[in-house]
Motif scaffolding. Structure first.
Motif: not given
Length: 159
Positions: A66-67, A76-78, A106-108, A113-114
């Motif tokens: 999925v895009f 914080k950028g994540n 955890g956060p990416i 995330a795109k």
């Protein structure tokens, strides 16, 4: 300067029929909330799109890709995401159910995330060919972005 509005905040919800037909392949059904999805497709292990009948072999995973253009809440950028997946036979027998596939990740980064990928792999079947219903949910742990959907998966036995 203060701006006031008496209208309640509204979620933006789109379904597969609202998203351009050429951007969703493999008869994937989607309901998207507060995200801008540009494409959804099934690919094989090499990353190549699979035929529209969604057929694979035992132990040959198909991956849902999925895009997402935008909509995730970034801190914080994540981005912090969750992903649920359930695979069941068409007799409603649950083969796999994972509450949060991304729990350990955890956060990416917002760039990572795109493109979200979730694999479906059937390791054993008892007939020459079997079909499965795969349902999934991807959500933003920091916001209201949410993608729910499903697709049909056909698996051939190596025999």
């Amino acid at each position: 300067m203060f701006i006031s509005c008496n209208e309640p905040a509204r979620d933006h919800v789109a379904t597969s029929s609202d998203i351009a037909r050429n951007t969703i392949s493999n008869n994937i059904q989607l309901e998207v909330r507060n995200l801008d999805v540009s494409r959804a497709v099934l690919v094989n292990e090499q990353g190549n799109p699979v035929s529209s009948n969604n057929t694979t072999d035992v132990n040959k995973p198909l991956k849902l890709r999925v895009f997402i253009n935008n909509g995730w809440v970034t801190r914080k950028g994540n981005v912090a995401l969750g992903a649920y997946q359930k695979i069941e036979t068409f007799q409603k027998q649950v083969v796999l159910e994972e509450k949060d596939l991304f729990e350990e990740i955890g956060p990416i980064s917002s760039e990572e995330a795109k493109i979200i990928t979730i694999s479906a792999n059937i390791k054993k079947i008892y007939r020459k060919k079997d079909s499965f219903h795969v349902s999934f949910r991807i959500w933003d742990k920091n916001g209201t972005g949410n993608i729910e959907g499903s697709y049909k998966l056909i698996v051939n036995s190596p025999q």
